[in-house]
Scaffold this motif. Structure first.
Motif, PDB file in Angstrom:
ATOM      1  N   VAL A 165      -4.703   4.706   9.101  1.00 32.29           N
ATOM      2  CA  VAL A 165      -4.591   3.376   8.523  1.00 32.29           C
ATOM      3  C   VAL A 165      -4.522   3.465   6.953  1.00 32.29           C
ATOM      4  O   VAL A 165      -5.549   4.029   6.479  1.00 32.29           O
ATOM      5  N   GLN A 166      -3.640   3.034   6.272  1.00 32.09           N
ATOM      6  CA  GLN A 166      -3.792   2.991   4.859  1.00 32.09           C
ATOM      7  C   GLN A 166      -3.227   1.676   4.450  1.00 32.09           C
ATOM      8  O   GLN A 166      -2.165   1.058   4.802  1.00 32.09           O
ATOM      9  N   GLN A 167      -3.658   1.141   3.433  1.00 37.08           N
ATOM     10  CA  GLN A 167      -3.425   0.003   2.560  1.00 37.08           C
ATOM     11  C   GLN A 167      -2.218   0.182   1.818  1.00 37.08           C
ATOM     12  O   GLN A 167      -2.397   1.193   1.044  1.00 37.08           O
ATOM     13  N   SER A 168      -1.181  -0.442   2.038  1.00 32.39           N
ATOM     14  CA  SER A 168      -0.189  -0.352   1.105  1.00 32.39           C
ATOM     15  C   SER A 168      -0.351  -0.760  -0.119  1.00 32.39           C
ATOM     16  O   SER A 168      -1.109  -1.844  -0.344  1.00 32.39           O
ATOM     17  N   GLU A 169      -0.086  -0.157  -1.149  1.00 30.45           N
ATOM     18  CA  GLU A 169      -0.370  -0.379  -2.439  1.00 30.45           C
ATOM     19  C   GLU A 169       0.775  -1.646  -3.066  1.00 30.45           C
ATOM     20  O   GLU A 169       0.579  -2.128  -4.327  1.00 30.45           O
ATOM     21  N   THR A 170       1.695  -1.750  -2.392  1.00 34.98           N
ATOM     22  CA  THR A 170       2.658  -2.748  -2.939  1.00 34.98           C
ATOM     23  C   THR A 170       2.385  -4.160  -2.589  1.00 34.98           C
ATOM     24  O   THR A 170       3.026  -5.020  -3.474  1.00 34.98           O
TER      25      THR A 170
END
Length: 328
Positions: A165-170
């Motif tokens: 799980v990774q939060q998008s930095e966009t």
DNA sequence: CACATTTGACCGAC
DNA sequence: GTCGGTCAAATGTG
């Protein structure tokens, strides 16, 4: 195709012009899919599903416009009654006794250390499966760390399923609505969920290939309950993850959530290679249902009907993918 | 006490 | 050497 269903999620709690646009695009794609399927006599089942998808989009659009644009409904001849059924915070629907018990354990998850744990749980707790976090890593060129989860039954059943799980930095830069990219690896052999067992049959061929499937989840900040779930169709992401050892989300994706959804809804955007390389993993499909079970703050995304569509469509995808895998 | 998360360290791939 | 994925001891919570 099913990817278009992604846009359905955009009708979550806080309708916006952007989400209306997304849904419209999704609806358009669904219409194309429907046209394609109608042309194929061998695909009666999918045709029905496509019809249902169209209905879903129509209703979603009607609902969006009704709320947002105050009756400025354009093309959608939707039945109009976007009967906004709210989904109950479903508890352990279809879980076995074992998983239900385990689930209750999960619920009392501790917040050791605290920071970030809330975010992680937000992005992952709404899963049919029980995930145990085993790592967190700062990823280069990414502002947010990547969280590593594996099935809680790894030890008990040797379940090899993992997810990242990774939060998008966009998306969070300007919208304060974080988008989580969840990449699934492996197959749930624990089968603690009914659907999981059923799904395993469907996606059998990819079981041990660790072929990742992605979904994008967007959560609103504290105020909204705005959430969306995306299918593993985000072309670039999914492809990167399947071909390489799952890179982090491409930093150049400028528009965040919308950018991720758009490739799914736009027709002709190299769906085939994507689907070929990263078919919707069974566990991913299963995840869609629990997703509704823990929507934020009781806010609902879409009705159970739509969820059923998701589910059925996933099954249809199996057929379609095979056809697409062998292009004429 | 049991269980889950945190986090630094380790390991393999490139 | 760098980077990403995993391990495992430490720690927190119910």
């Amino acid at each position: 195709m099913a990817l278009t269903m992604v846009s359905l999620a955009a009708i979550a709690g806080k309708p916006t012009a952007a989400s209306a646009q997304l849904v419209a695009e999704g609806r358009e794609s669904a219409a194309r899919l429907y046209a394609l399927l109608v042309g194929s006599s061998a695909l009666h089942g999918p045709v029905g599903l496509a019809e249902q998808i169209l209905l879903c989009f129509d209703r979603a659009l009607a609902k969006l416009h009704g709320v947002n644009l105050a009756g400025a409904e354009d093309d959608d001849d939707a039945a109009g009654n976007g009967n906004g059924r709210k989904r109950k915070p479903g508890r352990g629907r279809g879980l076995t006794a074992a998983s239900a018990a385990a689930s209750s354990k999960r619920m009392r998850v501790s917040n050791a250390g605290g920071n970030g744990a809330r975010i992680e749980r937000k992005a992952t707790m709404d899963d049919k499966f029980l995930w145990r976090k085993y790592g967190q890593k700062e990823i280069k060129n990414s502002k947010h760390p990547r969280f590593y989860y594996r099935c809680s039954y790894k030890d008990d059943h040797g379940c090899t399923a993992t997810k990242q799980v990774q939060q998008s930095e966009t998306a969070d830069d300007d919208t304060a609505s974080p988008v989580y990219i969840i990449t699934y690896f492996g197959e749930h052999t624990c089968r603690h969920g009914d659907d999981a067992a059923a799904m395993v049959v469907d996606g059998g061929e990819e079981e041990d290939q660790l072929s990742p499937a992605q979904m994008v989840i967007s959560f609103a900040s504290s105020n909204g309950g705005d959430a969306s779930v995306s299918w593993p169709c985000s072309g670039d992401d999914a492809q990167n993850n399947s071909e390489t050892s799952h890179e982090s989300s491409p930093p150049e994706a400028p528009a965040g959530e919308e950018e991720r959804l758009r490739p799914c809804t736009a027709a002709g955007v190299s769906d085939e290679p994507i689907m070929e390389s990263t078919p919707p993993a069974p566990e991913l499909l299963a995840d869609l249902k629990p997703m509704d079970g823990c929507l934020l703050d009781g806010e609902s995304l879409f009705g159970m009907d739509e969820l059923v569509y998701f589910h059925e469509l996933s099954a249809a995808l199996g057929l379609l993918d095979r056809d697409w895998g062998a292009p004429v």
